[in-house]
Enzyme design. Structure first.
Site, short mmCIF file in Angstrom:
data_model
loop_
_atom_site.label_atom_id
_atom_site.label_comp_id
_atom_site.label_asym_id
_atom_site.label_seq_id
_atom_site.Cartn_x
_atom_site.Cartn_y
_atom_site.Cartn_z
N HIS A 175 0.68 -0.99 0.02
CA HIS A 175 -0.12 -0.02 -0.05
C HIS A 175 0.80 1.45 -0.05
O HIS A 175 0.33 2.46 0.33
CB HIS A 175 -1.04 0.04 1.19
CG HIS A 175 -1.68 -1.32 1.39
ND1 HIS A 175 -2.88 -1.56 0.99
CD2 HIS A 175 -1.28 -2.53 1.95
CE1 HIS A 175 -3.17 -2.86 1.10
NE2 HIS A 175 -2.32 -3.28 2.06
N SER A 296 15.87 21.08 -16.54
CA SER A 296 14.55 21.92 -17.05
C SER A 296 15.09 23.28 -17.69
O SER A 296 15.93 23.96 -17.37
CB SER A 296 14.25 22.22 -15.65
OG SER A 296 13.04 23.37 -15.63
N LYS A 302 16.97 21.65 -11.62
CA LYS A 302 16.45 20.28 -11.69
C LYS A 302 17.29 19.36 -12.39
O LYS A 302 17.90 19.63 -13.47
CB LYS A 302 15.07 20.48 -12.64
CG LYS A 302 13.99 21.42 -11.99
CD LYS A 302 13.63 20.53 -10.74
CE LYS A 302 12.83 19.19 -11.02
NZ LYS A 302 11.46 19.37 -11.81
N GLU A 309 10.34 8.12 -17.14
CA GLU A 309 8.77 8.72 -17.50
C GLU A 309 8.60 8.36 -19.17
O GLU A 309 7.26 8.04 -19.33
CB GLU A 309 8.88 10.31 -17.35
CG GLU A 309 9.01 10.89 -16.07
CD GLU A 309 9.15 12.25 -15.93
OE1 GLU A 309 8.37 13.07 -15.59
OE2 GLU A 309 10.23 12.90 -16.29
#
Ligand code: ARG
Length: 473
Positions: A175, A296, A302, A309
């Site tokens: 979970h 970024s 970043k 992804e």
């Protein structure tokens, strides 16, 4: 002046018979509309099958010669013509013409131009319907072998990383809540199991697909005495299709392939999702390697996991390819229908997505920088509660009773702002005198993991054994 048969036909008319322009339009008085030609053609994408189309044609021609439908000289002309075409396509000198509809007709037209009259005999007792069913199988056979090699590459890369982290303690989750301590190697072994099943599914797909469809013709086979088994042997198929309608209408093998691909992509996606979590500041279990990370455009600090992804994101395409293929098939009556031409782009897209994703994931894992101290720090504390309960069970207490007692210990520790490791044996004994002095050993994550020596468990000894087994295979 040239003879009229050599002249390019005017739009709206068809070229005269024998011009080589109208291989399959002898019955037509007028040419197709250009936009119909463009819409219905598969040549822009199925040219990718050219090597396999030529391979299949050579086997077919050899068989035609053996059963007496070609002379040895005709066979020779056909084979050298086809080999020349292979070189022309490979070198880029082949002139593709959308009017040829697909790779099958493009090659046949060129063969007739090169070889002359013998070329007109190649398509004897063959239809593009059984031809394409053969070509796609031959193509997929090679591609599946390549995919399996890439899966192996990834498995080997995971095994190498796992071997370095047999003792690296980390929390396991259920979970998405910290549950029990495990090791990083044990976690990576879970991925290896998924990939082993993926490999098996591709192997099974290849085995089931090893059925040779030529001889089915357009749908009803042929009156000519073909030797189908000879073609199957030449091309390395295990058997021949048993029903001519099924031979040309079946794309189950494409569905098998796409389904194995979709599940493999889902596995990669889960893997990437997990690395994305681990490399957040919140988790801090690992750092992204520069070589695999992006910046970024606005935020100078970043470091982004775009690669991961996109592997996760592109999984949607592969699932889409499977669903699209199933959707194409669901309403189709027997036998061949042009809807089936839609199979190739689905297969190509899945391959072009999955192969680089497998390759990059395999390269990514060894580059990932783990933070074992952060992982271990997250694995102690309440993640050891089950060990306390199992200690009581091993001394004769019923599990439900033990669960309740340890629940009360946890509640008390939380109330006092402590973690389980902060408790003394005396604290434990206030809840149950079954706890002995050895209970303090329980409150260390490494001990918890080391005690899980059961088959399939995370103990370093068990994981080492499993890694050895995997390496031997
Ligand atoms: N280009 C077709 C395909 O990809 C080959 C078979 C075409 N057969 C036909 N009768 N139109 O499926």
């Amino acid at each position: 002046m040239k003879k009229s048969r050599d002249r390019k036909p005017k739009r709206g008319s068809v070229a005269p018979a024998g011009s080589g322009k109208n291989l399959i339009r002898g019955r037509f008085a007028r040419a197709r509309l250009p936009e119909v030609e463009a819409f219905t053609a598969s040549l822009p994408f199925d040219r990718r099958l050219f090597r396999h189309d030529i391979l299949g044609s050579i086997a077919h021609a050899r068989m035609l010669a053996k059963v007496g439908l070609l002379t040895p000289a005709e066979l020779g002309a056909i084979i050298s013509g086809l080999e020349q075409i292979r070189v022309e396509i490979e070198s880029g000198s082949f002139k593709f013409d959308i009017a040829d509809e697909d790779i099958h007709l493009a090659i046949e037209r060129r063969l007739i131009a090169i070889a002359g009259a013998p070329g007109l005999k190649l398509h004897t007792a063959r239809s593009r319907n059984d031809q394409v069913a053969l070509d796609l199988r031959l193509f997929l056979r090679d591609e599946i072998a390549a995919v399996i090699e890439l899966i192996e590459h990834l498995r080997r890369s995971l095994i190498a990383v796992a071997k370095r982290h047999v003792e690296t303690i980390m929390p396991g989750y259920t979970h998405m809540q910290r549950a029990q301590p495990i090791t990083l190697a044990h976690h990576l072994l879970a991925y290896i199991e998924m990939l082993s099943r993926d490999r098996e599914r591709f192997e099974q797909t290849a085995a089931r697909m090893s059925v040779m469809p030529l001889g089915a013709g357009a749908l009803a086979a042929t009156t000519l005495p073909l030797d189908r088994r000879m073609v199957a042997r030449e091309l390395g198929f295990k058997s021949v299709t048993a029903n001519s309608l099924d031979a040309v209408a079946d794309r189950d093998f494409a569905v098998d392939f796409l389904s194995a691909s979709a599940l493999t992509a889902v596995h990669l996606s889960r893997m990437c999702e997990e690395i994305i979590l681990w490399t957040t500041a919140e988790f801090g279990f690992a750092l992204l390697p520069d070589e695999f990370s992006t910046g970024s455009s606005m935020m100078p600090q970043k470091k982004n996991p775009d690669l991961l992804e996109l592997i996760r994101g592109k999984t949607g395409r592969v699932i889409g390819d499977l669903v699209a293929m199933l959707t194409v098939l669901k309403g189709l009556p027997l036998a061949y229908n042009s809807d089936l031409q839609e199979d190739k782009e689905r297969v190509f897209d899945a391959l072009d997505t999955l192969k680089p994703a497998l390759d990059l994931t395999a390269k990514f894992w060894p580059a990932l920088i783990f933070e074992p101290a952060r992982m271990k720090a997250a694995a102690g504390g309440f993640a050891l509660a089950t060990d306390l309960a199992e200690y009581l069970v091993s001394r004769g207490m019923a599990f439900r009773e033990a669960h309740e007692i340890v629940g009360a210990i946890v509640r008390e520790a939380i109330g006092a702002g402590k973690s389980l490791e902060d408790l003394s044996v005396a604290d434990l004994r206030r809840h149950s005198t079954t706890f002995g002095d050895d209970a303090s050993n329980l409150l260390r994550a490494e001990n918890s993991v080391a005690a899980r020596t059961i088959e399939g468990g995370p103990a370093p000894s068990t994981v080492r054994r499993r890694l050895k087994e995997l390496e031997r295979r």
